[in-house]
Design a protein around this motif. Structure first.
Motif, PDB file in Angstrom:
ATOM      1  N   ASP A 294      28.300 -33.982   0.491  1.00 21.67           N
ATOM      2  CA  ASP A 294      28.701 -35.390   0.552  1.00 21.67           C
ATOM      3  C   ASP A 294      28.943 -35.959  -0.848  1.00 21.67           C
ATOM      4  O   ASP A 294      29.676 -36.940  -0.995  1.00 21.67           O
ATOM      5  CB  ASP A 294      27.614 -36.198   1.261  1.00 21.67           C
ATOM      6  CG  ASP A 294      28.164 -37.512   1.812  1.00 21.67           C
ATOM      7  OD1 ASP A 294      29.309 -37.509   2.324  1.00 21.67           O
ATOM      8  OD2 ASP A 294      27.472 -38.536   1.710  1.00 21.67           O
ATOM      9  N   ASP A 295      28.357 -35.345  -1.855  1.00 19.79           N
ATOM     10  CA  ASP A 295      28.598 -35.801  -3.221  1.00 19.79           C
ATOM     11  C   ASP A 295      30.025 -35.502  -3.670  1.00 19.79           C
ATOM     12  O   ASP A 295      30.567 -36.186  -4.543  1.00 19.79           O
ATOM     13  CB  ASP A 295      27.597 -35.161  -4.184  1.00 19.79           C
ATOM     14  CG  ASP A 295      26.183 -35.649  -3.929  1.00 19.79           C
ATOM     15  OD1 ASP A 295      26.023 -36.846  -3.649  1.00 19.79           O
ATOM     16  OD2 ASP A 295      25.250 -34.820  -3.990  1.00 19.79           O
ATOM     17  N   ILE A 296      30.645 -34.462  -3.091  1.00 16.04           N
ATOM     18  CA  ILE A 296      32.057 -34.192  -3.375  1.00 16.04           C
ATOM     19  C   ILE A 296      32.905 -35.342  -2.854  1.00 16.04           C
ATOM     20  O   ILE A 296      33.866 -35.772  -3.496  1.00 16.04           O
ATOM     21  CB  ILE A 296      32.489 -32.849  -2.737  1.00 16.04           C
ATOM     22  CG1 ILE A 296      31.684 -31.695  -3.330  1.00 16.04           C
ATOM     23  CG2 ILE A 296      33.985 -32.613  -2.927  1.00 16.04           C
ATOM     24  CD1 ILE A 296      31.993 -30.352  -2.717  1.00 16.04           C
ATOM     25  N   ARG A 297      32.493 -35.870  -1.674  1.00 20.53           N
ATOM     26  CA  ARG A 297      33.191 -37.031  -1.125  1.00 20.53           C
ATOM     27  C   ARG A 297      33.044 -38.239  -2.048  1.00 20.53           C
ATOM     28  O   ARG A 297      34.009 -38.984  -2.276  1.00 20.53           O
ATOM     29  CB  ARG A 297      32.630 -37.333   0.265  1.00 20.53           C
ATOM     30  CG  ARG A 297      33.420 -38.355   1.073  1.00 20.53           C
ATOM     31  CD  ARG A 297      32.817 -39.731   1.001  1.00 20.53           C
ATOM     32  NE  ARG A 297      31.389 -39.719   1.250  1.00 20.53           N
ATOM     33  CZ  ARG A 297      30.572 -40.662   0.820  1.00 20.53           C
ATOM     34  NH1 ARG A 297      31.038 -41.674   0.111  1.00 20.53           N
ATOM     35  NH2 ARG A 297      29.272 -40.598   1.069  1.00 20.53           N
ATOM     36  N   ARG A 298      31.880 -38.441  -2.629  1.00 22.04           N
ATOM     37  CA  ARG A 298      31.678 -39.557  -3.557  1.00 22.04           C
ATOM     38  C   ARG A 298      32.573 -39.403  -4.795  1.00 22.04           C
ATOM     39  O   ARG A 298      33.154 -40.382  -5.279  1.00 22.04           O
ATOM     40  CB  ARG A 298      30.213 -39.635  -3.965  1.00 22.04           C
ATOM     41  CG  ARG A 298      29.273 -40.035  -2.850  1.00 22.04           C
ATOM     42  CD  ARG A 298      27.852 -40.222  -3.338  1.00 22.04           C
ATOM     43  NE  ARG A 298      26.996 -40.655  -2.245  1.00 22.04           N
ATOM     44  CZ  ARG A 298      26.314 -39.830  -1.442  1.00 22.04           C
ATOM     45  NH1 ARG A 298      26.373 -38.521  -1.647  1.00 22.04           N
ATOM     46  NH2 ARG A 298      25.578 -40.302  -0.459  1.00 22.04           N
ATOM     47  N   ALA A 299      32.637 -38.187  -5.308  1.00 25.76           N
ATOM     48  CA  ALA A 299      33.490 -37.940  -6.474  1.00 25.76           C
ATOM     49  C   ALA A 299      34.959 -38.182  -6.139  1.00 25.76           C
ATOM     50  O   ALA A 299      35.718 -38.751  -6.935  1.00 25.76           O
ATOM     51  CB  ALA A 299      33.292 -36.517  -6.978  1.00 25.76           C
ATOM     52  N   PHE A 300      35.359 -37.766  -4.935  1.00 24.19           N
ATOM     53  CA  PHE A 300      36.747 -37.992  -4.517  1.00 24.19           C
ATOM     54  C   PHE A 300      37.029 -39.488  -4.391  1.00 24.19           C
ATOM     55  O   PHE A 300      38.103 -39.960  -4.773  1.00 24.19           O
ATOM     56  CB  PHE A 300      37.017 -37.294  -3.183  1.00 24.19           C
ATOM     57  CG  PHE A 300      38.402 -37.543  -2.643  1.00 24.19           C
ATOM     58  CD1 PHE A 300      39.487 -36.859  -3.165  1.00 24.19           C
ATOM     59  CD2 PHE A 300      38.611 -38.476  -1.638  1.00 24.19           C
ATOM     60  CE1 PHE A 300      40.766 -37.096  -2.680  1.00 24.19           C
ATOM     61  CE2 PHE A 300      39.880 -38.714  -1.153  1.00 24.19           C
ATOM     62  CZ  PHE A 300      40.958 -38.019  -1.680  1.00 24.19           C
ATOM     63  N   PHE A 301      36.067 -40.238  -3.860  1.00 28.22           N
ATOM     64  CA  PHE A 301      36.232 -41.682  -3.775  1.00 28.22           C
ATOM     65  C   PHE A 301      36.500 -42.275  -5.157  1.00 28.22           C
ATOM     66  O   PHE A 301      37.352 -43.148  -5.321  1.00 28.22           O
ATOM     67  CB  PHE A 301      34.968 -42.309  -3.171  1.00 28.22           C
ATOM     68  CG  PHE A 301      34.991 -42.418  -1.671  1.00 28.22           C
ATOM     69  CD1 PHE A 301      35.697 -41.501  -0.901  1.00 28.22           C
ATOM     70  CD2 PHE A 301      34.296 -43.422  -1.010  1.00 28.22           C
ATOM     71  CE1 PHE A 301      35.714 -41.581   0.479  1.00 28.22           C
ATOM     72  CE2 PHE A 301      34.312 -43.527   0.370  1.00 28.22           C
ATOM     73  CZ  PHE A 301      35.017 -42.601   1.122  1.00 28.22           C
ATOM     74  N   LEU A 302      35.745 -41.814  -6.160  1.00 27.82           N
ATOM     75  CA  LEU A 302      35.940 -42.341  -7.508  1.00 27.82           C
ATOM     76  C   LEU A 302      37.361 -42.093  -8.004  1.00 27.82           C
ATOM     77  O   LEU A 302      38.032 -43.006  -8.491  1.00 27.82           O
ATOM     78  CB  LEU A 302      34.936 -41.723  -8.480  1.00 27.82           C
ATOM     79  CG  LEU A 302      35.204 -42.049  -9.951  1.00 27.82           C
ATOM     80  CD1 LEU A 302      34.989 -43.529 -10.221  1.00 27.82           C
ATOM     81  CD2 LEU A 302      34.355 -41.211 -10.887  1.00 27.82           C
ATOM     82  N   VAL A 303      37.828 -40.845  -7.889  1.00 29.24           N
ATOM     83  CA  VAL A 303      39.174 -40.517  -8.374  1.00 29.24           C
ATOM     84  C   VAL A 303      40.216 -41.324  -7.601  1.00 29.24           C
ATOM     85  O   VAL A 303      41.183 -41.840  -8.177  1.00 29.24           O
ATOM     86  CB  VAL A 303      39.452 -39.006  -8.244  1.00 29.24           C
ATOM     87  CG1 VAL A 303      40.858 -38.668  -8.728  1.00 29.24           C
ATOM     88  CG2 VAL A 303      38.433 -38.199  -9.040  1.00 29.24           C
ATOM     89  N   PHE A 304      40.004 -41.459  -6.293  1.00 29.41           N
ATOM     90  CA  PHE A 304      40.950 -42.229  -5.479  1.00 29.41           C
ATOM     91  C   PHE A 304      40.972 -43.688  -5.925  1.00 29.41           C
ATOM     92  O   PHE A 304      42.047 -44.301  -6.051  1.00 29.41           O
ATOM     93  CB  PHE A 304      40.563 -42.133  -4.008  1.00 29.41           C
ATOM     94  CG  PHE A 304      41.615 -42.667  -3.069  1.00 29.41           C
ATOM     95  CD1 PHE A 304      42.568 -41.826  -2.528  1.00 29.41           C
ATOM     96  CD2 PHE A 304      41.660 -44.019  -2.746  1.00 29.41           C
ATOM     97  CE1 PHE A 304      43.549 -42.311  -1.672  1.00 29.41           C
ATOM     98  CE2 PHE A 304      42.632 -44.518  -1.893  1.00 29.41           C
ATOM     99  CZ  PHE A 304      43.578 -43.661  -1.356  1.00 29.41           C
ATOM    100  N   PHE A 305      39.819 -44.265  -6.177  1.00 27.57           N
ATOM    101  CA  PHE A 305      39.758 -45.665  -6.622  1.00 27.57           C
ATOM    102  C   PHE A 305      40.374 -45.831  -8.015  1.00 27.57           C
ATOM    103  O   PHE A 305      40.986 -46.866  -8.314  1.00 27.57           O
ATOM    104  CB  PHE A 305      38.320 -46.163  -6.619  1.00 27.57           C
ATOM    105  CG  PHE A 305      37.774 -46.458  -5.247  1.00 27.57           C
ATOM    106  CD1 PHE A 305      38.537 -47.143  -4.312  1.00 27.57           C
ATOM    107  CD2 PHE A 305      36.502 -46.036  -4.887  1.00 27.57           C
ATOM    108  CE1 PHE A 305      38.040 -47.411  -3.041  1.00 27.57           C
ATOM    109  CE2 PHE A 305      36.001 -46.304  -3.623  1.00 27.57           C
ATOM    110  CZ  PHE A 305      36.773 -46.986  -2.700  1.00 27.57           C
ATOM    111  N   ILE A 306      40.214 -44.818  -8.876  1.00 27.84           N
ATOM    112  CA  ILE A 306      40.828 -44.884 -10.209  1.00 27.84           C
ATOM    113  C   ILE A 306      42.346 -44.871 -10.096  1.00 27.84           C
ATOM    114  O   ILE A 306      43.043 -45.654 -10.750  1.00 27.84           O
ATOM    115  CB  ILE A 306      40.345 -43.709 -11.086  1.00 27.84           C
ATOM    116  CG1 ILE A 306      38.896 -43.914 -11.515  1.00 27.84           C
ATOM    117  CG2 ILE A 306      41.232 -43.541 -12.309  1.00 27.84           C
ATOM    118  CD1 ILE A 306      38.674 -45.036 -12.495  1.00 27.84           C
TER     119      ILE A 306
END
Length: 932
Positions: free
Chosen positions: A783-795
């Motif tokens: 699930d931490d991969i999902r959190r990291a993906f959220f960050l890149v997507f928001f950036i």
């Protein structure tokens, strides 16, 4: 770990710089012999008018009354001269455009590091080859040709740099300055015998650089009345100059005139990339040696826009921008610029067929000289058994073509001779490109190997240090065998020896040795792959396949969003319903509803118009008032919830920031009102703007480090700066983004509670300054991969959601008018970059909070972010190309540059976000009882 991030930053800077060595090295070579036609030229002097920033469509099309905007030049096209469109290349900036026009070659992008003002390398030009050149215009353009000239025969007359003010009452005064000083110059020549003698010499050039259109285009946009009126004023000035010069020389019909532009301009008043509005510029030539109008035979091939020009009956002669230099050289009989790659447009020349054929042959010799020098240099620095010559133009073939051309000329077969010269020129240019890109595959392979090795190494480090499976099953020391160490050492020494023999530049050593070092570091951790294989044997193959498909789709969505902004909208809509799918709404209904609504609200922004819109200060004001309302509500909530972590002096800081935000609203409104009234930028507003910007990074450090208070302080501080840089709807974006980021913090905590990985805690009691206790950190999970993906997507959303497009021309210069209006590319560029970074910082500070609330090491989770962004960078590296339309070329370059800068800024902003959230400035003073 700090050392790891420093090394990673250096590696990414190298990867970023590699694009310029692989695709944008200087094309110049030295050591050629000047070439010029020995036949008498048709003209004794030449006048070059360059209307900076003039678009072809604006110049050629008729106005709303069906009348030409430039009646004098329109009459020239219809009765006296030849016309066409000059096709420029990226980057469509003033310096590269003038270099192409006057020196005949396309400058490499590295010249931007000197602001297009200084000579990164010395080069030859039409001015240098002339007997005398007099020039008038901008201090940004003229000095570079005088500085690069040999001898003292290029004279410049410039106005002050401060005159290039976007807020001036009428930028056309820059052109009026040029015309007035040319008049004074010729009047003074009547009483100056030395000057008169020089003016009556042969091979004389007059250069009039007209910057008014570019300045008005930036300030008011090309569709404005100011820009179009400036076209008329330029036309009137050209008419006046032609009459003046013709009268001065007694109408001897020995003066050639060329009118063109260095680049066009987008609808929103910027340039730099490859859109047709930037690359299509007008070209009109007339006078001595220039062909008169001819009838067009291809009426059906014109586009609808070109038919609006109402020039269908006249033959249109399009050229590449670099072709103008050999045209000017041939007209006045000077040697072609040594580094010119322009092809003489013989259809513009009105002279004997013998002169045309000899001029084309001279053009071929001049380009062939460059080919020979380039081949000799590459052969000298390449091992003989590795050297692969350009087979299409061997020495025997060169001699054969030249012999046949001479034979055709002696036999009077001039058309065949010119066609054969064109063939020789095309082959020589292909050969120049071949040798110029000779090392491209080698360097590209090195960079790709470096990228792949780095990505693998980071993944292995994540698995080794942040996953429980590898730690509990491994006892390997991580030391490679001596054979592996010796192998990498031998490979490195062999590479160094190879590069020394090849006399390669020092950057080649960096690009070639870096992958060896990266892969050597990765080889120390390859034992982890064995442990991963053992672990994967316990997992369902369908689960592994599904995981890989999701990861690939996620990265591809991010990549596709650079081409289609609406993909971000689709992603945000999917994000909106993620808590519903995960059944988080059962325990956190208010948080889930807030997440859904704010995600859908943010999803609207990528669908909004891109840059190019008209400024709407009303929207900026409304956004500022909304930010004040949100801040006031937050302060009221803090006051009601006040406890030991909320102190009175913290409220004072927030109130001061709200006052600053209100001042920003006032400054934006009054500044744009003053500019609209053409009263210039008020000095007080300028001082206040710079003060707010300067203190935006300092004031948040005065607030408490408790989570809610620090995030509120950061929002207020950066929103004040962002408003000063806004011109329209994008001012709402940081408000919507910040609210969504705040809800993201809450919903991530709910996710952890739902998974049983954490207990629910009051977020406002989290103190950033006390969050570095490593004993509280847990290991990573999927699930931490999902959190990291959220960050890149928001950036990525933070970049495209504010109206930007993936192009280097997507920035509106009107954004910086609260800070300065006098042209300064570095300061303006830095301010626009700061505008882009503010949403990034807001996202990164929220991500810092998510990591703390999720009890994850910030560095370990950021490594996943780094892998995702590096895979994107590698993807765009493969998409970079230097063929096709200039729009495609410019876009591919822009994509790679933007994603690499995004990755580099993520690394830097990770540290900045940590500093902004954890540090506090304390003033020593005696505490009073009522302060608590």
């Amino acid at each position: 770990m700090l050392l790891f991030f420093i090394v990673g930053l250096i590696i990414h800077l190298i990867f970023f710089a590699s694009i310029f060595d692989i695709y944008f090295t200087s094309p110049l070579v030295h050591g050629m012999t000047p070439q010029h036609t020995r036949l008498p030229p048709p003209a004794k002097r030449l006048v070059l008018f360059v209307a900076d920033g003039l678009r072809a469509d604006t110049f050629f099309e008729l106005d709303e009354h069906g009348l030409p905007r430039a009646p004098y030049l329109r009459n020239i096209i219809q009765t006296k001269g030849s016309w066409g469109v000059s096709h420029t290349r990226v980057p469509t900036e003033s310096r590269p455009g003038h270099v192409a026009l006057i020196a005949g070659f396309y400058e490499d992008v590295s010249a931007v590091a000197k602001g297009w003002k200084e000579n990164p390398v010395e080069f030859d030009s039409v001015f240098n080859e002339s007997t005398y050149t007099w020039s008038w215009g901008s201090p940004d353009i003229l000095p570079m040709f005088a500085k690069g000239a040999s001898g003292d025969h290029v004279f410049t007359h410039c106005y002050l740099a401060e005159s290039e003010d976007f807020a001036s009452e009428d930028a056309a005064k820059l052109d009026a300055w040029v015309f007035d000083h040319v008049k004074s110059f010729f009047r003074s020549a009547q009483s100056d015998q030395t000057l008169l003698h020089k003016l009556n010499d042969d091979k004389v050039v007059f250069f009039l650089h007209l910057l008014g259109l570019d300045t008005n285009g930036h300030a008011h946009r090309p569709g404005s009345r100011e820009y179009k009126d400036n076209v008329k004023k330029v036309d009137e000035g050209v008419k006046e100059m032609v009459t003046l010069i013709e009268d001065f020389y007694g109408n001897d019909d020995k003066t050639a005139f060329v009118f063109t532009s260095d680049h066009g301009m987008t609808d929103w008043g910027s340039h730099g990339a490859g859109h047709p509005s930037e690359t299509l510029t007008p070209l009109v030539a007339w006078g001595a040696g220039v062909h008169h109008p001819r009838e067009s035979l291809f009426l059906d091939t014109l586009s609808n826009n070109e038919q609006k020009w109402n020039l269908m009956n006249l033959k249109r002669l399009d050229v590449n921008q670099a072709d103008v230099a050999p045209l000017m050289s041939a007209l006045i009989g000077i040697p072609y610029p040594l580094n010119s790659v322009g092809i003489l447009p013989v259809e513009y020349i009105n002279s004997s067929n013998l002169f045309k054929a000899e001029s084309m042959l001279t053009n071929a010799f001049q380009i062939l000289e460059q080919f020979k020098v380039k081949m000799a240099q590459k052969k000298l620095t390449t091992l003989s058994f590795l050297f692969s010559p350009f087979s299409s133009l061997s020495e025997s073939k060169q001699l054969d073509i030249v012999r046949r051309v001479r034979s055709y000329i002696h036999g009077g077969n001039y058309k065949e001779a010119m066609d054969l010269c064109r063939t020789l020129i095309d082959l020589a240019l292909e050969g120049l490109t071949y040798y110029h890109t000779y090392d491209r595959f080698f360097l590209g392979t090195s960079v790709v190997m470096g990228f792949a090795g780095w990505i693998l190494y980071v993944i292995l480090i994540i698995m080794k240090t942040n996953t429980s499976t590898i730690q509990t099953t491994s006892c390997y020391s991580g030391t490679p065998s001596q054979l592996v160490s010796y192998g990498f050492g031998a490979l490195g020494l062999s590479m160094v020896f190879f590069l020394i023999i090849q006399s390669s530049p020092w950057t080649y050593y960096v690009y070639c040795l870096l992958p060896i070092n990266i892969w050597y570091a990765a080889s120390k951790e390859l034992w982890i792959l064995h442990q991963v294989r053992i672990y994967l044997m316990t997992v369902s193959p369908f689960g592994i396949l599904g995981f890989l498909i999701i990861v690939i789709m996620g990265v591809e969505i991010l990549v596709v969003s650079f081409f289609y902004r609406w993909v971000l909208t689709v992603g945000l809509v999917a994000f909106a319903f993620w808590p519903v799918v995960m059944k988080l709404w059962i325990e956190a209904k208010i948080t889930t509803v807030s997440w859904v609504l704010l995600s859908l609200l943010l999803a609207v922004f990528p669908l909004m118009p891109v840059v190019g819109r008209e400024p709407n200060i009303t929207l900026v004001t409304c956004a500022g008032l909304l930010a004040l309302l949100v801040s006031l509500a937050s302060l009221v909530w803090l006051w009601k919830k006040r406890d030991s972590c909320v102190k009175r002096r913290d409220f004072k800081v927030h109130v001061c920031q709200m006052i600053s935000l209100a001042v920003s609203i006032y400054v934006v409104g009054t500044t744009h009102w003053s500019l609209a009234a053409k009263q210039g930028l008020p000095l007080l507003n300028q001082i206040i703007s710079w003060a707010i910007l300067t203190f935006s990074l300092v004031v948040p450090l005065l607030s408490a480090t408790f989570l809610f208070q620090r995030l509120l302080s950061l929002f207020l501080s950066f929103m004040s700066s962002y408003l000063l840089l806004s011109t329209g709807y994008e001012a709402f974006f940081p408000v919507a983004l910040s609210c969504l980021m705040f809800v993201w913090i809450f919903i991530e905590q709910e996710t952890l509670v739902n998974q049983g990985l954490s207990f629910k805690q009051k977020l406002n009691f989290i103190d950033f300054s006390c969050s570095a206790d490593i004993t509280q950190f847990r290991q990573l999970n999927l699930d931490d991969i999902r959190r990291a993906f959220f960050l890149v997507f928001f950036i990525v959303t933070a970049f495209f959601g504010t109206g930007n497009i993936a192009s280097i021309n997507s920035f509106d210069p009107a954004s910086v008018y609260c800070f300065l209006t006098v042209f300064n590319p570095f300061v303006m560029g830095a301010l626009m970059m700061w505008k882009i970074l503010i949403p990034f910082i807001l996202v990164m500070c929220s991500f810092e909070t998510v990591q703390i609330s999720a009890q994850i090491s910030s560095k370990s989770l950021f490594l996943i972010v780094l892998v995702i962004s590096d895979i994107m960078s590698l993807h765009f590296f493969f998409l970079v190309k230097d063929y096709g339309s200039w729009l495609d070329i410019g876009t591919s370059i822009s994509h790679y540059v933007i994603v690499m800068l995004m990755t580099i800024f993520l690394m830097l902003l990770s540290g900045l976000a940590h500093w902004l959230t954890t540090k506090k400035i304390n003033f020593r003073r005696k505490m009073k009882p009522h302060d608590t």
